[in-house]
Each structure stands twice: as C-alpha cells, then as structure tokens.
Scaffold this motif. Structure first.
Motif, PDB file in Angstrom:
ATOM      1  N   SER A   5       0.858  -1.182   0.000  1.00 45.58           N
ATOM      2  CA  SER A   5       0.000   0.000   0.000  1.00 45.58           C
ATOM      3  C   SER A   5       0.901   1.242   0.000  1.00 45.58           C
ATOM      4  CB  SER A   5      -0.918  -0.007   1.223  1.00 45.58           C
ATOM      5  OG  SER A   5      -0.148   0.175   2.389  1.00 45.58           O
ATOM      6  N   VAL A   6       0.279   2.397  -0.185  1.00 48.58           N
ATOM      7  CA  VAL A   6       1.040   3.654  -0.223  1.00 48.58           C
ATOM      8  C   VAL A   6       1.700   3.889   1.126  1.00 48.58           C
ATOM      9  CG1 VAL A   6       0.848   6.152  -0.514  1.00 48.58           C
ATOM     10  CG2 VAL A   6      -0.409   4.633  -2.026  1.00 48.58           C
ATOM     11  N   LEU A   7       1.002   3.582   2.218  1.00 49.70           N
ATOM     12  CA  LEU A   7       1.548   3.777   3.556  1.00 49.70           C
ATOM     13  C   LEU A   7       2.741   2.854   3.800  1.00 49.70           C
ATOM     14  CD1 LEU A   7       1.295   5.175   6.304  1.00 49.70           C
ATOM     15  CD2 LEU A   7      -0.274   3.344   6.987  1.00 49.70           C
ATOM     16  N   GLU A   8       2.628   1.579   3.396  1.00 56.07           N
ATOM     17  CA  GLU A   8       3.725   0.632   3.573  1.00 56.07           C
ATOM     18  C   GLU A   8       4.932   1.046   2.730  1.00 56.07           C
ATOM     19  OE1 GLU A   8       1.124  -3.418   4.360  1.00 56.07           O
ATOM     20  OE2 GLU A   8       1.661  -2.845   2.301  1.00 56.07           O
ATOM     21  N   LEU A   9       4.671   1.501   1.520  1.00 56.08           N
ATOM     22  CA  LEU A   9       5.756   1.938   0.637  1.00 56.08           C
ATOM     23  C   LEU A   9       6.467   3.170   1.198  1.00 56.08           C
ATOM     24  CD1 LEU A   9       7.003   1.215  -2.101  1.00 56.08           C
ATOM     25  CD2 LEU A   9       5.477   2.880  -3.129  1.00 56.08           C
ATOM     26  N   SER A  10       5.705   4.109   1.774  1.00 58.78           N
ATOM     27  CA  SER A  10       6.334   5.304   2.335  1.00 58.78           C
ATOM     28  C   SER A  10       7.199   4.960   3.537  1.00 58.78           C
ATOM     29  CB  SER A  10       5.274   6.337   2.711  1.00 58.78           C
ATOM     30  OG  SER A  10       4.506   5.877   3.797  1.00 58.78           O
ATOM     31  N   LYS A  11       6.759   3.965   4.347  1.00 55.30           N
ATOM     32  CA  LYS A  11       7.580   3.544   5.488  1.00 55.30           C
ATOM     33  C   LYS A  11       8.813   2.776   5.032  1.00 55.30           C
ATOM     34  CE  LYS A  11       3.939   3.383   8.959  1.00 55.30           C
ATOM     35  NZ  LYS A  11       3.135   2.521   9.851  1.00 55.30           N
ATOM     36  N   LEU A  12       8.655   1.939   3.998  1.00 58.44           N
ATOM     37  CA  LEU A  12       9.779   1.143   3.506  1.00 58.44           C
ATOM     38  C   LEU A  12      10.886   2.025   2.935  1.00 58.44           C
ATOM     39  CD1 LEU A  12      10.916  -1.692   2.906  1.00 58.44           C
ATOM     40  CD2 LEU A  12       9.747  -1.551   0.693  1.00 58.44           C
ATOM     41  N   TYR A  13      10.502   3.026   2.157  1.00 54.71           N
ATOM     42  CA  TYR A  13      11.489   3.901   1.513  1.00 54.71           C
ATOM     43  C   TYR A  13      11.756   5.179   2.298  1.00 54.71           C
ATOM     44  CZ  TYR A  13      11.728   1.075  -2.666  1.00 54.71           C
ATOM     45  OH  TYR A  13      11.946   0.056  -3.554  1.00 54.71           O
ATOM     46  N   ASN A  14      11.034   5.378   3.363  1.00 57.54           N
ATOM     47  CA  ASN A  14      11.201   6.556   4.216  1.00 57.54           C
ATOM     48  C   ASN A  14      10.994   7.843   3.396  1.00 57.54           C
ATOM     49  OD1 ASN A  14      11.573   7.918   6.576  1.00 57.54           O
ATOM     50  ND2 ASN A  14      13.809   7.907   6.455  1.00 57.54           N
ATOM     51  N   ILE A  15       9.899   7.853   2.622  1.00 55.55           N
ATOM     52  CA  ILE A  15       9.542   9.043   1.862  1.00 55.55           C
ATOM     53  C   ILE A  15       8.109   9.424   2.200  1.00 55.55           C
ATOM     54  CG2 ILE A  15      11.134   8.705  -0.069  1.00 55.55           C
ATOM     55  CD1 ILE A  15       8.883   7.420  -1.617  1.00 55.55           C
ATOM     56  N   ASN A  16       7.721  10.605   1.834  1.00 57.58           N
ATOM     57  CA  ASN A  16       6.396  11.115   2.149  1.00 57.58           C
ATOM     58  C   ASN A  16       5.345  10.453   1.254  1.00 57.58           C
ATOM     59  OD1 ASN A  16       4.258  12.667   2.945  1.00 57.58           O
ATOM     60  ND2 ASN A  16       5.310  14.628   2.654  1.00 57.58           N
ATOM     61  N   ARG A  17       4.162  10.260   1.774  1.00 58.71           N
ATOM     62  CA  ARG A  17       3.073   9.666   0.998  1.00 58.71           C
ATOM     63  C   ARG A  17       2.678  10.565  -0.169  1.00 58.71           C
ATOM     64  NH1 ARG A  17      -1.715   8.699   4.800  1.00 58.71           N
ATOM     65  NH2 ARG A  17      -1.019  10.753   5.390  1.00 58.71           N
ATOM     66  N   GLN A  18       2.721  11.877   0.040  1.00 55.98           N
ATOM     67  CA  GLN A  18       2.338  12.804  -1.022  1.00 55.98           C
ATOM     68  C   GLN A  18       3.275  12.664  -2.221  1.00 55.98           C
ATOM     69  OE1 GLN A  18      -0.485  14.600  -0.944  1.00 55.98           O
ATOM     70  NE2 GLN A  18      -0.015  15.082  -3.076  1.00 55.98           N
ATOM     71  N   THR A  19       4.541  12.368  -1.955  1.00 56.02           N
ATOM     72  CA  THR A  19       5.493  12.155  -3.046  1.00 56.02           C
ATOM     73  C   THR A  19       5.081  10.943  -3.877  1.00 56.02           C
ATOM     74  OG1 THR A  19       7.237  13.045  -1.652  1.00 56.02           O
ATOM     75  CG2 THR A  19       7.947  11.812  -3.577  1.00 56.02           C
ATOM     76  N   ILE A  20       4.658   9.896  -3.202  1.00 59.62           N
ATOM     77  CA  ILE A  20       4.218   8.694  -3.922  1.00 59.62           C
ATOM     78  C   ILE A  20       2.979   9.012  -4.754  1.00 59.62           C
ATOM     79  CG2 ILE A  20       3.352   6.337  -3.636  1.00 59.62           C
ATOM     80  CD1 ILE A  20       5.079   6.221  -1.055  1.00 59.62           C
ATOM     81  N   TYR A  21       2.016   9.725  -4.175  1.00 62.51           N
ATOM     82  CA  TYR A  21       0.815  10.095  -4.930  1.00 62.51           C
ATOM     83  C   TYR A  21       1.158  10.985  -6.138  1.00 62.51           C
ATOM     84  CZ  TYR A  21      -2.267   8.118  -1.368  1.00 62.51           C
ATOM     85  OH  TYR A  21      -2.927   7.263  -0.529  1.00 62.51           O
ATOM     86  N   ASN A  22       2.104  11.890  -5.949  1.00 63.49           N
ATOM     87  CA  ASN A  22       2.532  12.735  -7.082  1.00 63.49           C
ATOM     88  C   ASN A  22       3.121  11.887  -8.206  1.00 63.49           C
ATOM     89  OD1 ASN A  22       1.694  15.100  -5.879  1.00 63.49           O
ATOM     90  ND2 ASN A  22       3.709  15.591  -5.020  1.00 63.49           N
ATOM     91  N   HIS A  23       3.932  10.886  -7.852  1.00 64.22           N
ATOM     92  CA  HIS A  23       4.507  10.004  -8.874  1.00 64.22           C
ATOM     93  C   HIS A  23       3.413   9.211  -9.587  1.00 64.22           C
ATOM     94  CE1 HIS A  23       8.740  10.752  -8.269  1.00 64.22           C
ATOM     95  NE2 HIS A  23       8.672  10.473  -6.969  1.00 64.22           N
ATOM     96  N   ILE A  24       2.388   8.800  -8.844  1.00 63.03           N
ATOM     97  CA  ILE A  24       1.283   8.057  -9.463  1.00 63.03           C
ATOM     98  C   ILE A  24       0.525   8.962 -10.425  1.00 63.03           C
ATOM     99  CG2 ILE A  24      -0.931   6.942  -8.994  1.00 63.03           C
ATOM    100  CD1 ILE A  24       0.329   5.921  -6.355  1.00 63.03           C
ATOM    101  N   ASN A  25       0.244  10.217 -10.007  1.00 64.83           N
ATOM    102  CA  ASN A  25      -0.492  11.150 -10.869  1.00 64.83           C
ATOM    103  C   ASN A  25       0.292  11.516 -12.128  1.00 64.83           C
ATOM    104  OD1 ASN A  25      -2.682  11.175  -9.142  1.00 64.83           O
ATOM    105  ND2 ASN A  25      -1.944  12.954  -7.990  1.00 64.83           N
TER     106      ASN A  25
END
Length: 173
Positions: A5-25
């Motif tokens: 999930s986005v939350l698990e990925l943000s914890k694994l890579y130690n990055i912000n969730r918003q960054t992941i959502y921006n990459h998806i968009n």
C-alpha cells in the motif's frame, strides 16, 4: 510479486506519501487494480529499499563537536587557498615593481641626454639649410626669393555662429 500500500511503501522507503501520490499522478509509478503498488514497480522508480541495520551497541557520536570540527577544517582550507592567492598576487606585483624600476633607471653619465644635444636644423622649415654655392667671381650670384607668406596685420573677427533658437528669439543681434 508482493504488493504494497502507499503507507507501507512510504515507510519502507522513508519518503512522504504525497510524493508517492505525485509520482502516481504523473505516471511515473503505477498501481494495480486493488490500489496497491508492486514491489518491482517501486524498485524501478525508487531503487532498492534501505534496510535498517539493528544496532546492538549504542554508538556515541558527538555530532555537535564533529560538525564544528568539520566547519573549522573547511574554514582552514578556505584560508589556505586565500593565502596562496595572496602570495601569488604579491610575487606578481613584486615582479611588476622590479620591471618598472629597471625601466626608470637614471641614464648613465657618459650618455648624452636630449637636452644636451644640439638642435639640428630642419631642412623643411629652415631655408638657410641649403648649402650656399661658392662665388667664383665670374658669375653674379642669384638672390634667393623671400619664400615667406605675408600675414596680414589685422584679421577681422568672425561673428559668433548662432543656433536656431537664438536666430528666432534675437533676430537682430
């Protein structure tokens, strides 16, 4: 493959969730139909995840002193560079001074200066510089003509040139 999930990925890579959502968009990162992200897709975008190593013994790091030491070493390096530059400038200017002093040395005593020399007659301006023919007594010597151009005694003063506006406002001056 494992889906995160986005939350698990943000914890694994130690990055912000918003960054992941921006990459998806933006289309850089893609999601599955269950709104999860494949681990292979995350590795493609973010690289291998950083694994935290368990520290068994607490490492004592004096971060404040090490930062000060690092800052002082950087300042020492900067000052060394400035000192080297100053030494280069000093040697350059010293060479310039020596060159100028060599050029300005006093003339030697056995050399004649410009003021000691006798002025030579200029052939173009001095009519007397032509060699006088010797008179042999058989012929009459020719009288040289006066080659000077007479200058009038009185020269009329030309009226001062006037501009456009002075002609308009003062027509009779």
């Amino acid at each position: 493959m494992k889906s995160l999930s986005v939350l698990e990925l943000s914890k694994l890579y130690n990055i912000n969730r918003q960054t992941i959502y921006n990459h998806i968009n933006k289309g850089i990162l893609s999601k599955n139909s269950d709104n999860k992200i494949d681990l292979a897709e995350a590795i493609r975008v973010f690289g291998e995840p950083i694994r935290k190593q368990d520290v068994k013994e607490p490492v004592k790091v004096d971060s404040q002193n090490s930062a000060e030491v690092l800052l002082l070493r950087q300042q020492i390096d900067i000052l060394k560079n400035q000192l080297d530059d100053a030494k280069d400038r000093e040697s350059f200017y010293q060479n310039q001074i020596e060159t100028m002093q060599r050029l300005l040395e006093a003339p030697k005593a056995n050399m004649t200066t410009f003021t000691d020399q006798k002025p030579e007659q200029d052939i173009a301006t001095d009519p007397r510089s032509e060699p006088e023919p010797k008179h042999d007594g058989l012929t009459t010597p020719e009288q040289p003509e006066n080659k000077r151009i007479p200058v009038p005694e009185h020269i009329e003063h030309e009226p001062e040139k006037r501009g456009f506006w002075s002609r308009f406002f003062r027509p009779y001056d």
